[in-house]
Design an enzyme around this catalytic site. Structure first.
Site, PDB file in Angstrom:
ATOM      1  CG  ASP A 231      -2.306   0.529   0.862  1.00 41.73           C
ATOM      2  OD1 ASP A 231      -2.280   1.932   1.040  1.00 41.73           O
ATOM      3  OD2 ASP A 231      -3.282   0.055   0.865  1.00 41.73           O
TER       4      ASP A 231
ATOM      5  CG  ASP B 244      -6.658   5.713  -2.200  1.00 39.50           C
ATOM      6  OD1 ASP B 244      -7.677   6.293  -2.196  1.00 39.50           O
ATOM      7  OD2 ASP B 244      -5.956   5.284  -1.142  1.00 39.50           O
ATOM      8  CG  MET B 245      -9.081  10.755  -6.272  1.00 36.17           C
ATOM      9  SD  MET B 245      -9.906  11.752  -5.420  1.00 36.17           S
ATOM     10  CE  MET B 245     -11.499  11.386  -5.521  1.00 36.17           C
ATOM     11  CG  ASN B 246      -6.575   9.163  -0.224  1.00 43.91           C
ATOM     12  OD1 ASN B 246      -7.655   8.526  -0.019  1.00 43.91           O
ATOM     13  ND2 ASN B 246      -5.586   8.630  -0.268  1.00 43.91           N
TER      14      ASN B 246
ATOM     15  CB  CYS C  19      -9.286   2.738  -3.275  1.00 45.84           C
ATOM     16  SG  CYS C  19      -9.150   3.235  -1.531  1.00 45.84           S
TER      17      CYS C  19
ATOM     18  CG  ASP D 234     -10.078   4.206   4.390  1.00 43.98           C
ATOM     19  OD1 ASP D 234      -9.645   3.305   3.495  1.00 43.98           O
ATOM     20  OD2 ASP D 234      -9.395   5.329   4.178  1.00 43.98           O
TER      21      ASP D 234
HETATM   22  C1  GLA Z   1      -6.712   5.811   1.607  1.00 45.93           C
HETATM   23  C2  GLA Z   1      -7.174   4.474   1.605  1.00 45.93           C
HETATM   24  C3  GLA Z   1      -6.548   3.485   2.335  1.00 45.93           C
HETATM   25  C4  GLA Z   1      -5.047   3.675   2.231  1.00 45.93           C
HETATM   26  C5  GLA Z   1      -4.751   5.067   2.348  1.00 45.93           C
HETATM   27  C6  GLA Z   1      -3.206   5.184   2.111  1.00 45.93           C
HETATM   28  O1  GLA Z   1      -7.142   6.301   2.909  1.00 45.93           O
HETATM   29  O2  GLA Z   1      -8.473   4.447   1.765  1.00 45.93           O
HETATM   30  O3  GLA Z   1      -7.081   2.115   2.188  1.00 45.93           O
HETATM   31  O4  GLA Z   1      -4.864   2.992   1.148  1.00 45.93           O
HETATM   32  O5  GLA Z   1      -5.241   5.820   1.635  1.00 45.93           O
HETATM   33  O6  GLA Z   1      -2.599   6.380   2.355  1.00 45.93           O
END
Ligand code: GLA
Length: 735
Positions: free
Chosen positions: A362, A474-476, A522, A544
């Site tokens: 990850d 991912d995209m946060n 994600c 999460d």
């Molecule tokens: C997000 C994802 C998590 C993890 C983190 C890593 O929050 O949902 O599962 O991968 O980023 O920074």
């Protein structure tokens, strides 16, 4: 085949699930007539003789008694006696917002045309009706698309606008669909949430006025999943007519229902018109994303099963159809950013010894990424943590007999990165304003082709080693200060949509180049689990929230639309890192038991401590991996203190029932639950006690739910007295 017939300018679309009927009225507008259970002659659908004089209404273009005020229209515009929110709004060459699209002709095509710029549902056993409308004064053409399938209770709608004039048109709203409901009392259900609390169901009678769900965050968002179900009063899992809608779109969307003074309800869904402004130049076209409508004549369970089968057959990438998902160990909650080659190899060895099939590296593996404050955009392995590089590590992991997966957050850029130093103009921004940071990062401007190319090449460099089996995409962060350095002033209102078009191009290229890589969608969990993303990625990290009790609500809500086979879940640590709850490994595992993608995210110490249990579960994953693709999901119980889901494998040979009792209480009643969807004449053996039950018994009389006690007989049907206890029933068809 589904049928589409035209009868004196009445169009009727029908299959064995529903009819959808509309006509061209005396003013050349498309008037909706019927949507519901199949009726033999759709064109006979009854309707009111609407031609009466009402006070305070105006007659459209002087046609006597024809007011649009309450008229059910297929694609309503604004300002010509309809005062509700329109499907289309814009500014024409004269500076006003009056548009009128009148019927010109129609075409019926077998199959289904693809959209050019966005993902869309696949065709197959389908027929598509295209209606051509025109605003003659402004010289623009509007095409409405309706697709109906032989074997799905699904109607797909979308539209495209074509500027045939020599002038620009500013589009400020263009919906994908409009649904009209005859006056009556309907209820609405939608799914709302936030980080780690996605997919909460909310349900209420549709009030007079307007109710909207929307996103302005740049992604479809966890705040409102693009989904609405409008249903008759009293609808439950097994009873009631339900009309549900979603969009194949991943950006700012809006869906609203509006009930007027005559109790007519209208749903409009598409790209969010707020903050949207698209300049359509001469000879250009604009296409709206597809809206998907699912009709159920027997409640919410049937609705969900229609969605599940449709997503599996017409949305999910076909290359992973029927391909079991590998069980995995993910490094995130085991190590967070503190990853390295030696740690990953150590965990991989343990994972292999426990019977798991994949290790996922990850966040934290790339250049200088020791926390979330830096490095996004610099997709090269960190030289200290991974001196031998990712290709070397992936090959090593493969030698252990495991698959190898890796995390990216491709759409982002950290101000602390080499990429930002080289290209600050690649971030989404507006001139003169300091950008707001989300998780210390900015969003890359995917409306720029050069940016899309850069991301593609960065990922390609890593993926081309050939040993990568899985990517977590991912995209946060949500977008702020939405603007592009590459577009002129009058096109800044296009950026959010152009971003999504750029994202789709990127996903298209990368998934086409790597058809065997399993991509997992994600976005801080379930912040972008929409059908657009699921068109490219066979599975999605739903949340999460890995505490099992928190997860149950999420799985419950998501199951209204998303099939279990696109959902992934892992067993995380206890106490849980999001809410501090302590729970058994068993309950943590069973909460995700029915998701097709299953794994663990535990550190070395926990892996060893629970090695026997984990081994048992990794075997169970293997034994059931095929069963969890293409079967049927049922929500049996959802109360304050109990949750129970049932799943029937696609060949109907196995039935899984997971039951959870949330808080412990003394001296509880003896309860049973009735199973659903079985063949009454078949026999099923319960693994727990080797007893055989007929289907009619399981559906009629039900099964006894395990009782929480320390003193009971028949140990296997007893749960310990504790909070957060659970049980798995597995039945095998025995005849
Ligand atoms: C997000 C994802 C998590 C993890 C983190 C890593 O929050 O949902 O599962 O991968 O980023 O920074």
């Amino acid at each position: 085949m589904p049928t589409i017939v035209e009868y004196n300018q009445i169009f009727s679309l029908s299959n064995s699930f529903f009819n959808y009927v509309f006509k061209v009225n005396s003013a050349g507008l498309l008037e909706h007539l019927y949507y519901g259970i199949p009726i033999e002659n759709g064109h006979e659908a009854s309707t009111h003789y609407r031609s009466i004089q009402r006070a305070l209404t105006s007659d459209f273009e002087g046609v006597e008694h024809l007011s649009l005020n309450d008229l059910p229209q297929e694609f309503p515009c604004h300002g010509r006696s309809d005062y509700r929110s329109p499907a289309f709004h814009g500014r024409n060459k004269d500076g006003n917002s009056i548009f009128t699209f009148s019927y010109q002709s129609f075409e019926i095509k077998s199959g289904k045309p693809n959209l050019e710029s966005m993902p869309c549902a696949r065709g197959g056993d389908a027929q598509t009706l295209i209606i051509y409308l025109e605003d003659k004064l402004m010289q623009i053409e509007l095409r409405l698309y309706y697709t109906i399938y032989e074997d799905h209770a699904v109607l797909i709608r979308s539209c495209s606008l074509h500027n045939l004039s020599e002038n620009e048109i500013a589009i400020s709203a263009i919906a994908s669909t409009t649904l009209n409901f005859a006056p009556g009392n309907f209820e609405l259900m939608h799914l709302h949430g936030t980080w780690a609390r996605e997919f909460n169901e909310e349900r209420f009678p549709i009030p007079t006025g307007k109710f909207t769900i929307e996103s302005t965050r740049g992604a479809s968002s966890a705040n409102h999943y693009p989904f609405m179900a409008i249903m008759e009063e009293g609808t439950n899992e097994d009873y009631g007519q339900v009309y549900s809608t979603s969009l194949i779109y991943s950006g700012n969307f809006a869906m609203h229902v509006q009930k007027n003074e005559f109790d007519s309800t209208r749903l409009i869904a598409g790209i969010n018109s707020f903050n949207f402004n698209w300049i359509l130049k001469p000879n250009q076209s604009f296409e709206a994303p597809e809206a998907v409508h699912v009709f159920s004549d027997r409640g919410l369970n049937k609705m969900s099963q229609h969605w599940h089968r449709f997503i599996r057959e017409k949305i999910s990438p076909p290359n992973f159809y029927n391909i079991p998902r590998p069980s995995y160990l993910n490094t995130w909650e085991a190590c967070y950013f503190n990853v390295s080659s030696s740690k990953v190899l150590g965990l991989a060895q343990t994972a292999a010894s426990l019977g798991l099939e994949m290790i996922v590296l990850d966040d934290g593996w790339f250049n200088g990424r020791n926390d979330d404050a830096s490095s996004l955009g610099d997709w090269v392995a960190d030289a200290q943590k991974f001196p031998e590089g990712i290709a070397w590590l992936a090959a090593k992991v493969k030698q252990l007999g495991l698959k190898f997966g890796i995390w990216f957050e491709p759409e982002m850029i950290s101000p602390e990165s080499d990429l930002y130093k080289a290209h600050p103009e690649w971030a989404i921004q507006v001139p003169g304003r300091k950008a707001s940071l989300g998780r210390n990062q900015l969003t890359l401007d995917l409306s720029q082709e050069v940016v899309v190319n850069y991301i593609f090449e960065s990922l390609d460099r890593i993926l081309s080693c050939g040993d990568i089996d899985y990517v977590k995409w991912d995209m946060n962060r949500a977008m702020t200060e939405i603007g592009s350095t590459a577009l002129p002033k009058d096109q800044q209102g296009e950026v959010a949509h152009r971003y999504i078009l750029g994202l789709y191009k990127l996903l298209d290229r990368i998934t086409q180049k790597y058809p065997n890589i399993l991509f997992e969608n994600c976005a801080s969990g379930g912040n972008r689990c929409d059908l657009g993303m699921l068109s490219y990625m066979p599975q999605s990290w739903t949340s999460d929230m890995c505490d099992p009790i928190g997860r149950l609500d999420i799985i419950h809500g998501a199951s209204y639309i998303l099939p279990n086979e696109v959902l992934t879940a892992y067993v995380g640590p206890s106490p849980n890192h999001q809410n501090g709850r302590v729970s058994s490994l068993k309950t943590r595992f069973l909460a995700g038991m029915l998701c097709a993608g299953r794994g663990f995210s535990l550190n070395e110490e926990d892996l060893l401590k629970y090695k026997d249990e984990i081994h048992t579960y990794s075997q169970l994953i293997k034994e059931t991996e095929k069963d969890l693709l293409g079967g049927k999901f049922y929500r049996l119980i959802k109360s304050r203190n109990e949750v129970c889901f049932q799943y029937i494998s696609s060949n109907a040979s196995k039935i899984f029932v997971v039951y959870f009792q949330i808080l412990s209480a003394p001296n509880l009643p003896f309860k049973k639950v009735r199973l659903k969807g079985l063949n009454p004449d078949h026999s099923y053996e319960l693994k727990d006690n080797k007893q055989t039950y007929r289907g009619d018994v399981l559906m009629g009389s039900g099964i006894a739910l395990p009782y929480a006690t320390n003193y009971g007989e028949g140990k296997e049907l007893v749960m310990e007295i504790a909070d957060f206890v659970s049980h798995l029933f597995v039945f095998h068809r025995s005849d």
